[in-house]
Design a protein around this motif. Structure first.
Motif: not given
Length: 96
Positions: A84-96
């Motif tokens: 779940m932390a990996l998915l959160e990081n991916e979502a933050r990365h693509f939001a930037e």
């Protein structure tokens, strides 16, 4: 929960968006299927949530005239630590 089914469910960008939207909110949030505003037909939306449910990612609560959906975050964190932390990081990365 089987890793293969979980990863297969998360391979689809629409289903991954559902999970990351859950992760962006409170841990115990309950939402409806339509609250995710996915650009798909009703039947496709039903299909996506069935896949998520069968993979063990979400739980459904049937209230008669609507269904509530919750992410099984605690179960997922216990079974697949870091996913779940990996998915959160991916979502933050693509939001930037």
């Amino acid at each position: 929960m089987e890793l293969g089914k979980v990863l297969a469910a998360l391979a689809d960008p629409h289903r991954r968006k559902v999970v990351t939207d859950f992760l962006a909110g409170p841990d115990d949030a309950e939402r409806t299927c339509t609250s995710f505003n996915l650009p798909v037909s009703k039947s496709t939306l039903t299909h996506h949530f069935r896949i998520l449910r069968e993979a063990g990612l979400v739980l459904d609560a049937d209230y008669g005239n609507r269904r509530g959906i919750t992410l099984r975050r605690a179960d997922l964190d216990e079974r697949f630590p870091g996913l779940m932390a990996l998915l959160e990081n991916e979502a933050r990365h693509f939001a930037e």
